[in-house]
Scaffold this motif. Structure first.
Motif, PDB file in Angstrom:
ATOM      1  N   GLU A 183       0.810  -1.212   0.000  1.00  0.00           N
ATOM      2  CA  GLU A 183       0.000   0.000   0.000  1.00  0.00           C
ATOM      3  C   GLU A 183       0.842   1.260   0.000  1.00  0.00           C
ATOM      4  OE1 GLU A 183      -2.721  -0.210   3.220  1.00  0.00           O
ATOM      5  OE2 GLU A 183      -3.797  -1.940   2.416  1.00  0.00           O
ATOM      6  N   GLY A 184       2.176   1.092  -0.062  1.00  0.00           N
ATOM      7  CA  GLY A 184       3.055   2.245  -0.150  1.00  0.00           C
ATOM      8  C   GLY A 184       3.517   2.804   1.175  1.00  0.00           C
ATOM      9  N   HIS A 185       3.248   2.118   2.286  1.00  0.00           N
ATOM     10  CA  HIS A 185       3.765   2.560   3.577  1.00  0.00           C
ATOM     11  C   HIS A 185       5.258   2.253   3.650  1.00  0.00           C
ATOM     12  CE1 HIS A 185      -0.587   1.695   4.512  1.00  0.00           C
ATOM     13  NE2 HIS A 185      -0.462   2.963   4.877  1.00  0.00           N
ATOM     14  N   GLU A 196       7.920   4.263  11.232  1.00  0.00           N
ATOM     15  CA  GLU A 196       7.310   4.595   9.953  1.00  0.00           C
ATOM     16  C   GLU A 196       7.664   6.025   9.548  1.00  0.00           C
ATOM     17  OE1 GLU A 196       3.451   3.463   8.919  1.00  0.00           O
ATOM     18  OE2 GLU A 196       3.391   1.717  10.235  1.00  0.00           O
ATOM     19  N   PRO A 198       5.848   8.289   6.966  1.00  0.00           N
ATOM     20  CA  PRO A 198       4.809   8.569   5.957  1.00  0.00           C
ATOM     21  C   PRO A 198       5.183   9.751   5.083  1.00  0.00           C
ATOM     22  CG  PRO A 198       4.122   9.316   8.138  1.00  0.00           C
ATOM     23  CD  PRO A 198       5.389   8.554   8.334  1.00  0.00           C
ATOM     24  N   LEU A 199       4.787   9.661   3.825  1.00  0.00           N
ATOM     25  CA  LEU A 199       4.969  10.772   2.904  1.00  0.00           C
ATOM     26  C   LEU A 199       4.045  11.923   3.296  1.00  0.00           C
ATOM     27  CD1 LEU A 199       5.119   8.747  -0.427  1.00  0.00           C
ATOM     28  CD2 LEU A 199       7.004  10.054   0.567  1.00  0.00           C
ATOM     29  N   GLN A 201       1.016  14.436   3.381  1.00  0.00           N
ATOM     30  CA  GLN A 201      -0.386  14.042   3.247  1.00  0.00           C
ATOM     31  C   GLN A 201      -0.916  14.020   1.812  1.00  0.00           C
ATOM     32  OE1 GLN A 201      -2.371  12.872   5.790  1.00  0.00           O
ATOM     33  NE2 GLN A 201      -3.727  12.333   4.094  1.00  0.00           N
ATOM     34  N   ARG A 204       0.106  10.619  -0.054  1.00  0.00           N
ATOM     35  CA  ARG A 204       0.009   9.288   0.555  1.00  0.00           C
ATOM     36  C   ARG A 204      -0.871   8.330  -0.246  1.00  0.00           C
ATOM     37  NH1 ARG A 204      -0.401  11.003   6.979  1.00  0.00           N
ATOM     38  NH2 ARG A 204       1.546  12.225   6.966  1.00  0.00           N
ATOM     39  N   THR A 205      -1.733   8.855  -1.086  1.00  0.00           N
ATOM     40  CA  THR A 205      -2.587   7.987  -1.916  1.00  0.00           C
ATOM     41  C   THR A 205      -2.010   7.772  -3.308  1.00  0.00           C
ATOM     42  OG1 THR A 205      -3.904   9.896  -2.620  1.00  0.00           O
ATOM     43  CG2 THR A 205      -4.662   8.689  -0.672  1.00  0.00           C
ATOM     44  N   LYS A 206      -0.859   8.405  -3.604  1.00  0.00           N
ATOM     45  CA  LYS A 206      -0.233   8.247  -4.910  1.00  0.00           C
ATOM     46  C   LYS A 206       0.419   6.874  -5.015  1.00  0.00           C
ATOM     47  CE  LYS A 206      -0.701  12.637  -6.352  1.00  0.00           C
ATOM     48  NZ  LYS A 206      -1.255  13.089  -7.645  1.00  0.00           N
ATOM     49  N   LEU A 208       3.223   4.342  -5.444  1.00  0.00           N
ATOM     50  CA  LEU A 208       4.674   4.291  -5.273  1.00  0.00           C
ATOM     51  C   LEU A 208       5.274   3.432  -6.371  1.00  0.00           C
ATOM     52  CD1 LEU A 208       6.544   4.035  -1.919  1.00  0.00           C
ATOM     53  CD2 LEU A 208       7.288   2.641  -3.840  1.00  0.00           C
ATOM     54  N   TRP A 235      10.830  13.934   4.627  1.00  0.00           N
ATOM     55  CA  TRP A 235      10.807  13.822   3.179  1.00  0.00           C
ATOM     56  C   TRP A 235      10.858  15.204   2.543  1.00  0.00           C
ATOM     57  CZ3 TRP A 235      12.037   9.315   1.550  1.00  0.00           C
ATOM     58  CH2 TRP A 235      11.588   8.160   2.203  1.00  0.00           C
TER      59      TRP A 235
END
Length: 293
Positions: A183-185, A196, A198-199, A201, A204-206, A208, A235
């Motif tokens: 899922e890109g985590h 973790e 995270p990218l 906000q 985060r749905t893009k 990877l 990041w």
């Protein structure tokens, strides 16, 4: 500026010995079936410590390119890994092959295959890596496996990553492992602790596309339309001038002389050189119009 051995993936293999100064045109050489490549769809590339180029193909196993041409490792040589998904060299010089059929190892001219009898559950291998003690790690749909002696053993992930399906595992310069799930985590695993990262906000749905550690130890994440590197645990987004409005980035590679290349599918390559200048390489520079992986 010169980038030694620019390697590109796609339908066949392109090799550029150098990318000259902007006033000059980069020269690309195409390798295909007539040159001894066992299959035309190239899926993975690796340059080993001796300077040999290893090429993974979609159905033909792998081949090593040397001064005398290509030397294939496929069914005739005992290779079970024909649908190749990745290549890795270990500290002893063995070449490891990730494939739909599991894992194979090329040790000199000897091919060794690993599967269920060696503890590796069936499934397409999506990633290969080395742990902090240089033991081979394998990722497939059943989880993470580590090679000890001549056998693979499941390697449970600590909470909260227990049971998560992994996409990629990468070792950094401190020999810690970076994990990327499907899922890109993204997380860093050191000892028994997982942290973790995270990218931002909006991203985060893009999707990877690639995760890499460069030659200086910096961590990078490539999305379809954005590129990030890590600075002091945060990041930072890279500027990518000259891209199409809706780019379809697919992979990221680094030059030993500095800079990087982003494959843009059918739109060519974006190069950032060691001086920080960006150049778009496409059909006008001699690249094919086929999709670059």
């Amino acid at each position: 500026m010169t980038i030694g051995r620019l390697l590109l993936l796609g339908w066949g293999l392109l090799l550029a010995a150098a990318v000259p100064l902007p006033a000059q045109q980069p020269a690309f050489r195409h390798f295909g079936l007539r040159d001894g490549l066992p299959q035309s769809q190239v899926t993975a590339l690796l340059e080993d410590r001796h300077g040999f180029l290893w090429v993974g193909t979609n159905t033909g196993g792998i081949a090593r390119l040397g001064a005398s041409g290509f030397h294939a490792f496929a069914s005739a040589q005992g290779m079970r890994a024909l649908f190749v998904r990745g290549l890795m060299e270990d500290p002893k010089g063995s070449i490891w092959v990730a494939s739909q059929e599991g894992v194979s190892e090329v040790r000199g001219e000897t091919v060794l295959n690993y599967g269920l009898p060696e503890g590796l559950l069936a499934g397409t291998v999506s990633a290969l890596a080395l742990d902090g003690e240089d033991r081979v790690l394998v990722v497939n749909r059943h989880g993470l496996f580590r090679k000890e002696e001549d056998r693979f053993w499941p390697m449970p992930l600590p909470a909260p990553w227990t049971g998560r399906p992994l996409r990629q595992v990468v070792r950094d310069r401190s020999r810690s492992l970076w994990l990327v799930d499907r899922e890109g985590h993204i997380a860093r695993w050191e000892g028994q602790a997982i942290k973790e990262f995270p990218l931002p906000q909006p991203f985060r749905t893009k999707k990877l596309r690639d995760f890499q550690v460069d030659l200086q130890g910096q961590v990078w994440v490539l999305l379809e339309d954005a590129l990030f590197h890590m600075e002091k645990g945060e990041w930072v987004q890279e500027e990518l001038p000259g891209l199409a409005r809706s780019p379809k980035a697919s992979s990221l590679r680094f030059s030993p002389r500095g800079g990087y290349l982003v494959a843009l599918g059918g739109d060519g390559l974006l190069e950032k050189d060691a001086a920080g200048q960006t150049h778009l390489l496409d059909a006008s520079n001699g690249l094919p119009r086929d999709r670059i992986l």
